[in-house]
Design a protein around this motif. Structure first.
Motif, PDB file in Angstrom:
ATOM      1  N   UNK A 127      45.190 109.537  42.944  1.00 33.76           N
ATOM      2  CA  UNK A 127      45.735 108.437  42.146  1.00 33.76           C
ATOM      3  C   UNK A 127      45.981 108.857  40.695  1.00 33.76           C
ATOM      4  N   UNK A 128      45.024 109.595  40.114  1.00 34.01           N
ATOM      5  CA  UNK A 128      45.146 109.929  38.692  1.00 34.01           C
ATOM      6  C   UNK A 128      45.599 111.371  38.452  1.00 34.01           C
ATOM      7  N   UNK A 129      45.561 112.182  39.508  1.00 35.73           N
ATOM      8  CA  UNK A 129      46.038 113.555  39.364  1.00 35.73           C
ATOM      9  C   UNK A 129      45.200 114.411  38.443  1.00 35.73           C
ATOM     10  N   UNK A 130      43.906 114.124  38.345  1.00 37.60           N
ATOM     11  CA  UNK A 130      43.049 114.979  37.505  1.00 37.60           C
ATOM     12  C   UNK A 130      42.035 115.707  38.400  1.00 37.60           C
ATOM     13  N   UNK A 131      41.612 116.904  37.983  1.00 38.57           N
ATOM     14  CA  UNK A 131      40.723 117.701  38.830  1.00 38.57           C
ATOM     15  C   UNK A 131      39.286 117.172  38.873  1.00 38.57           C
ATOM     16  N   UNK A 132      38.702 117.239  40.061  1.00 37.06           N
ATOM     17  CA  UNK A 132      37.314 116.806  40.251  1.00 37.06           C
ATOM     18  C   UNK A 132      36.612 117.824  41.138  1.00 37.06           C
ATOM     19  N   UNK A 169      47.157 101.489  40.046  1.00 34.03           N
ATOM     20  CA  UNK A 169      45.932 101.718  39.261  1.00 34.03           C
ATOM     21  C   UNK A 169      46.194 102.558  38.015  1.00 34.03           C
ATOM     22  N   UNK A 170      47.130 103.534  38.140  1.00 34.12           N
ATOM     23  CA  UNK A 170      47.405 104.398  36.992  1.00 34.12           C
ATOM     24  C   UNK A 170      48.029 103.604  35.855  1.00 34.12           C
ATOM     25  N   UNK A 171      48.832 102.603  36.224  1.00 35.90           N
ATOM     26  CA  UNK A 171      49.470 101.765  35.205  1.00 35.90           C
ATOM     27  C   UNK A 171      48.405 100.958  34.453  1.00 35.90           C
TER      28      UNK A 171
END
Ligand SMILES: [Zn+2]
Length: 328
Positions: free
Chosen positions: A142-147, A312-314
């Motif tokens: 959804x957010x495109x960030x690494x985890x 959700x990103x919005x």
């Protein structure tokens, strides 16, 4: 075994903070009236569930809490995304007072990822660490960030990797916070920043019946949290106490778990804070009604905002823009 309120317990296991052996029972039930023994250490005021649950018990508890197990997919409700986004705005505001954007950041216990995403929007090289596979996957897609998906103690992270590590309401859930902080100490560069926030048991606004929580193994106040950080090799930044248990500290050395701590005065201070009748009366009925009204209003506003259809990103991006506009 059932313990009575104010009963003293002599335990073989030394206190994880001060090595004393005497505990006093300060709670017999947790929320929803479920039995839960909570004790305070006579030597330092560290408060924890008794006995401290085994790691497997804690894992089982969280698996139930999340309903799905650690592998299931998750779809957080929009109102929760909105709520966490607003928390993330406040965390980011505070962080930017201590650290310039652009630095390498790890958010431990990153959950559904609102803060990691917001930190990356602000220009940090941000990454999450989250044990729950479903939440990690959600954050990535959804957010495109690494985890990194792993429990803290199993994360494959090299020494001196990060400039900043953040933990928001994580430490109180851990089986042995000093060991966990030891890992964070290794992953941080020397002089790196640790931003930690836990609930403050001393200023809790919960009534005695709702004070202790099954998910909170430990309950800290400023003194116990600071002493724990000191043992773990962190020193409060000169401007480091944003609130009593919202702290910014720097890595100044390796952990020193053998450091001696003795602060019986903190035990007395907490006993007064938790049991003094006049202090309790000051938290009285009037403020309870006001709190309930505020909470109802907040839920209603959240409901209205969150039911508007948006990705959700919005939602996170909108809260981020509002937050930065407010800070400017
Ligand atoms: Zn102690």
């Amino acid at each position: 075994m059932k313990y009575a309120l104010h009963q003293s317990i002599f335990t073989d296991a030394p206190c994880k903070l001060c090595a004393a052996h005497t505990l006093v029972v300060i709670g017999t039930h947790g929320r929803r009236r479920r039995p839960l023994t909570t004790t305070i250490c006579r030597g330092c005021g560290l408060i924890h569930s008794y006995p401290i649950p085994r790691k497997e018990e804690l894992d089982a508890f969280y698996a139930r809490q999340y309903r799905s197990d650690y592998k299931g997919t998750v779809t957080p409700k929009r109102k929760h995304i909105l709520r966490y986004s607003r928390v993330a705005v406040r965390r980011l505001d505070r962080l930017l007072q201590f650290a310039p954007a652009g630095q390498k950041l790890l958010d431990v216990g990153s959950g559904s990822g609102e803060f990691v995403y917001m930190a990356s929007l602000a220009g940090f090289d941000a990454q999450g660490l989250e044990p729950h596979a479903g939440y990690s996957e959600y954050t990535r897609t959804i957010f495109g960030v690494p985890v990194i998906t792993a429990p803290l103690e199993k994360a494959d992270i090299a020494e001196n990797t990060y400039d900043i590590i953040t933990l928001n309401h994580v430490l109180e859930h851990l089986h042995y916070p000093l060991t966990s902080l030891g890992y964070l100490n290794r992953w941080l560069k020397m002089g790196g920043l640790l931003a930690v926030e836990v609930p403050d048991i001393e200023f809790t606004r919960h009534s005695a019946a709702n004070r202790f929580h099954h998910a909170h193994v430990y309950n800290f106040n400023h003194a116990t949290l600071t002493a724990l950080l000191d043992k773990a090799g962190f020193e409060l930044d000169a401007r480091g106490a944003v609130a009593s248990t919202t702290l910014f500290a720097r890595k100044t050395r390796a952990p020193a778990p053998e450091r001696q701590v003795s602060m019986p005065e903190n035990y007395h201070r907490l006993m007064v804070a938790l049991f003094d009748v006049t202090a309790g009366a000051a938290r009285g009925r009037g403020s309870r009604i006001l709190r309930l009204l505020r909470k109802t209003r907040r839920y209603l506003l959240e409901y209205l905002e969150a039911t508007r259809p948006s990705h959700p990103r919005v939602i996170v991006e909108r809260e981020f823009r509002r937050g930065r506009a407010g800070a400017a």
